[in-house]
Design a protein around this motif. Structure first.
Motif, mmCIF file in Angstrom:
data_model
loop_
_atom_site.group_PDB
_atom_site.id
_atom_site.type_symbol
_atom_site.label_atom_id
_atom_site.label_comp_id
_atom_site.label_asym_id
_atom_site.label_seq_id
_atom_site.Cartn_x
_atom_site.Cartn_y
_atom_site.Cartn_z
ATOM 1 N N VAL A 55 0.837 -1.188 0.000
ATOM 2 C CA VAL A 55 0.000 0.000 0.000
ATOM 3 C C VAL A 55 0.878 1.248 0.000
ATOM 4 N N ASN A 56 0.460 2.258 -0.745
ATOM 5 C CA ASN A 56 1.212 3.509 -0.843
ATOM 6 C C ASN A 56 0.428 4.649 -0.224
ATOM 7 N N ILE A 57 1.084 5.461 0.573
ATOM 8 C CA ILE A 57 0.450 6.639 1.167
ATOM 9 C C ILE A 57 1.423 7.806 1.103
ATOM 10 N N THR A 58 0.869 9.004 1.173
ATOM 11 C CA THR A 58 1.690 10.211 1.199
ATOM 12 C C THR A 58 2.130 10.505 2.633
ATOM 13 N N ASP A 60 1.520 13.198 4.277
ATOM 14 C CA ASP A 60 0.380 13.772 4.980
ATOM 15 C C ASP A 60 -0.595 12.683 5.432
ATOM 16 N N GLN A 61 -0.853 11.716 4.589
ATOM 17 C CA GLN A 61 -1.727 10.604 4.961
ATOM 18 C C GLN A 61 -1.115 9.796 6.109
ATOM 19 N N TYR A 62 0.199 9.614 6.053
ATOM 20 C CA TYR A 62 0.884 8.885 7.121
ATOM 21 C C TYR A 62 0.661 9.576 8.458
ATOM 22 N N ASN A 63 0.861 10.869 8.497
ATOM 23 C CA ASN A 63 0.731 11.607 9.756
ATOM 24 C C ASN A 63 -0.693 11.549 10.302
ATOM 25 N N LYS A 64 -1.657 11.616 9.415
ATOM 26 C CA LYS A 64 -3.056 11.543 9.855
ATOM 27 C C LYS A 64 -3.379 10.142 10.383
ATOM 28 N N LEU A 65 -2.887 9.125 9.707
ATOM 29 C CA LEU A 65 -3.114 7.757 10.169
ATOM 30 C C LEU A 65 -2.438 7.515 11.513
ATOM 31 N N TYR A 66 -1.211 7.995 11.630
ATOM 32 C CA TYR A 66 -0.481 7.788 12.874
ATOM 33 C C TYR A 66 -1.189 8.466 14.043
ATOM 34 N N ALA A 67 -1.731 9.655 13.806
ATOM 35 C CA ALA A 67 -2.446 10.356 14.868
ATOM 36 C C ALA A 67 -3.640 9.544 15.366
ATOM 37 N N LYS A 68 -4.263 8.795 14.474
ATOM 38 C CA LYS A 68 -5.437 7.996 14.855
ATOM 39 C C LYS A 68 -5.060 6.723 15.617
ATOM 40 N N VAL A 69 -3.863 6.195 15.363
ATOM 41 C CA VAL A 69 -3.472 4.940 16.019
ATOM 42 C C VAL A 69 -2.495 5.156 17.165
ATOM 43 N N GLU A 70 -2.056 6.389 17.383
ATOM 44 C CA GLU A 70 -0.950 6.631 18.306
ATOM 45 C C GLU A 70 -1.229 6.101 19.709
ATOM 46 N N THR A 71 -2.414 6.379 20.240
ATOM 47 C CA THR A 71 -2.704 5.929 21.606
ATOM 48 C C THR A 71 -2.763 4.411 21.678
ATOM 49 N N SER A 162 -3.238 0.462 6.611
ATOM 50 C CA SER A 162 -2.447 1.340 5.740
ATOM 51 C C SER A 162 -1.084 1.664 6.320
ATOM 52 N N LEU A 163 -0.766 1.062 7.457
ATOM 53 C CA LEU A 163 0.565 1.163 8.069
ATOM 54 C C LEU A 163 1.083 -0.268 8.254
ATOM 55 N N ALA A 234 12.631 7.600 1.924
ATOM 56 C CA ALA A 234 13.423 7.910 3.111
ATOM 57 C C ALA A 234 12.573 8.521 4.220
ATOM 58 N N TRP A 235 11.656 9.429 3.886
ATOM 59 C CA TRP A 235 10.841 10.060 4.935
ATOM 60 C C TRP A 235 10.016 9.021 5.687
ATOM 61 N N TYR A 236 9.501 8.047 4.930
ATOM 62 C CA TYR A 236 8.666 6.995 5.510
ATOM 63 C C TYR A 236 9.506 6.137 6.467
#
Length: 604
Positions: A55-58, A60-71, A162-163, A234-236
């Motif tokens: 799966v490929n994400i940008t 910005d999408q990564y950061n939004k997904l991470y915010a939802k799963v962080e806790t 997606s992660l 690299a950013w990912y």
């Protein structure tokens, strides 16, 4: 996650999780409250076995997904810790580690023996090593509940699909925890737990099915990590490596950021190699296939690839010190002493203290005065009632050396174990990427149990300086165990093999040497030592005394092959055990019933 999601279904009685002083455990279900108050509650049943690693994400999408799963991700770290006795989302602590390992597995492996019967604040009474106390024997399953309650919600979140590397990593730790539980008890509702089933009935999966499912997961996990290394930008990689390190904390690199995810890939393959050796007698062809695939893909080969909980990363010391030395809830086992004395192994003086005074109950003139020697208790001995009291002579047996063990890691996968697994595979004629002698000797050199980065220098040198001569030992030193209390008869060690590798030895002798040295190096991982004892019969330990104290299925001269199903005091769980658990087990719910891989046949 609500307790009913997993914990209630298989819960031991609350009393089984409540102790005072040396056993001061909180009420089940409160373990992760401090980390989950803002956690997203997950009832979704996802496709946990499926990882879409392409799966490929940008960004910005990564950061939004991470915010939802962080806790949920931070909560899952508590689940990783729980594998070795974590509690309240924190690193391993004495109370939880005691339930996980000390009550039973340590004695089955004869690494340690409880020196007293009574735990006065809990009502627990364990009269000998095989005696089942309803409040204690399910402790390892209780730790599994903590681990799965913390990780299962994350694995079933839509966002984690997606992660994929996050999903792969926590599926790996989930499977590791389940495998250890299966090797303790046998069948469990593995698939129902993994897929977040919320209500009864739960179906027990048999051990073979669980092993095959975990192996299939590992293959997918490894592909995920390989795709990651070859294709992610690299950013990912920067974000993923930092966040996985911060939320696993089980490797030297986890102090900051993983340099790549190769260490996790090697962990996965090393687990597959361990599983392969477990099943070698029940399915030798599949065992060979799994082992050769694991090695070809890459297993742990360096100290900095080891997986475990290290003081420099977690900030916590080894909980065994408090458990053994402060609480007097464990002493050295005579079986481990026996093996160490067979080779005059440096661990005997490095890891353990000499005795306090041990009164001989039959002849005081034969009492063992304080500071005489390192000495262990026979597994199964009828020890004294009192905890920590000088009136109980068993409290005088050897404790741990604080300098050596205070910061000793609690390993999930140690380099020396992987070396010994490869040595055994090579003896069996498998392609392990080297010779049996090469891996055997490397396993001995890498056996040190001390913290790799913060070792007490004098103790580290004591081991390193001894290894060259140790590898030349031709035969075991004869040893007769004399019980200082006078309660039990002398025991003569049956260990005769040496340490030195001889290519002319037959395969059985080579296997005995490998497993005996693996047993020494594996301390304190008693579950894996007990597993090797069940599947190979090595090392040649003293017979456990008073086997009649067990559930009626054990015979003198035999061994414990499993712990009974936990949670049977709950009516719904008992019904599930009777409807699917016993069928999956293929025998009675007894200590003498063998698990699927525990086959009564020759090693070769």
């Amino acid at each position: 996650m609500n307790l009913k999601n997993i914990g209630k279904i298989f819960a031991l009685s609350v009393a089984g999780f409540m102790l005072h002083s040396c056993l001061d455990f909180d009420v089940t279900g409160a373990e992760f409250n401090s980390t989950t108050k803002n956690e997203k509650k997950v009832v979704r049943q996802g496709k946990v076995d499926s990882i879409n690693y392409k799966v490929n994400i940008t960004e910005d999408q990564y950061n939004k997904l991470y915010a939802k799963v962080e806790t949920n991700l931070k909560t899952a770290l508590g689940g990783v810790y729980a594998i070795r006795g974590g509690k309240n989302g924190a690193p391993p602590v004495s109370h939880a580690y005691q339930y996980l390992s000390t009550f039973y597995q340590d004695a089955f492996a004869q690494y340690g023996v409880i020196p007293h019967v009574n735990y006065p604040y809990s009502g627990i009474n364990i009269v000998s090593s095989t005696a089942i106390d309803q409040k204690a024997y399910g402790g390892a399953y209780g730790q599994l509940q903590m681990a799965t309650k913390a990780m299962v919600p994350l694995l079933n979140m839509e966002e984690v699909d997606s992660l994929p590397e996050v999903k792969a990593t926590y599926l790996l730790f989930f499977d590791y925890a389940c495998l250890e539980s299966v090797d303790n008890y046998g069948p469990m509702p593995y698939q129902d737990i993994k897929t977040n089933k919320q209500e009864h009935p739960f179906t027990y999966d048999d051990v073979e099915t669980i092993y095959n499912s975990i192996e299939a997961n590992i293959d997918t996990i490894v592909k995920c990590y390989e795709y990651y290394e070859a294709n992610r930008p690299a950013w990912y990689k920067t974000l993923m490596q930092q966040q996985l390190a911060a939320n696993t904390k089980c490797n030297t690199y986890a102090q900051g950021s993983y340099p790549d995810l190769g260490v996790l890939k090697r962990f996965a393959n090393s687990l597959k190699l361990r599983m392969a050796m477990h099943i070698v007698k029940v399915n030798p062809d599949k065992a060979k296939k799994w082992a050769e695939e694991a090695v070809a893909s890459g297993v742990i080969e360096q100290e900095d690839q080891e997986i475990g909980f290290i003081t420099a990363v977690t900030g916590n010391g080894n909980p065994m010190i408090e458990l053994w030395n402060s609480w007097s809830d464990m002493r050295l086992g005579a079986g481990y002493e026996q093996v160490l004395r067979a080779f005059n192994h440096p661990f005997l003086e490095m890891l353990f203290e000499k005795n306090s005074r041990i009164a001989n109950v039959k002849d005081d003139s034969k009492s063992l005065e304080a500071g005489t020697k390192v000495c262990g208790i026979l597994a199964g001995a009828h020890v004294g009632q009192e905890q920590g009291s000088s009136s109980n002579p068993y409290n005088g047996f050897s404790q741990l050396n604080q300098k050596a063990m205070g910061n000793a890691p609690l390993y999930l996968m140690k380099l020396s174990e992987v070396c010994f697994l490869r040595a055994e595979g090579a003896v069996r004629g498998w392609n392990m990427g080297g010779s049996a002698q090469q891996f055997y000797e490397q396993g001995i050199r890498e056996a040190n149990v001390l913290d790799r980065t913060q070792q007490h220098r004098k103790l580290r040198k004591m081991y390193e300086n001894a290894v060259d001569d140790y590898l030349k030992i031709e035969s075991a030193t004869p040893f007769t165990y004399v019980d200082p209390t006078g309660n039990d008869a002398d025991r003569v060690s049956e260990i005769t093999v040496g340490v030195k590798w001889n290519e002319s030895d037959d395969r059985e002798v080579k296997l005995e040497k490998i497993i005996t040295q693996k047993y020494i190096a594996g301390f304190p991982n008693s579950l894996e030592a007990w597993t090797d004892l069940r599947r190979t019969g090595y090392p040649r330990l003293f017979n456990i005394l008073n086997m009649a104290d067990g559930d009626g299925s054990l015979v003198q001269g035999g061994m414990v092959h499993r712990l009974p199903f936990p949670g049977s005091s709950d009516a719904a769980t008992l019904k599930e055990i009777n409807e699917t658990g016993l069928k999956a087990l293929g025998g009675a719910d007894k200590q003498a019933t063998r698990l699927w891989w525990d086959v009564n046949k020759p090693n070769f």
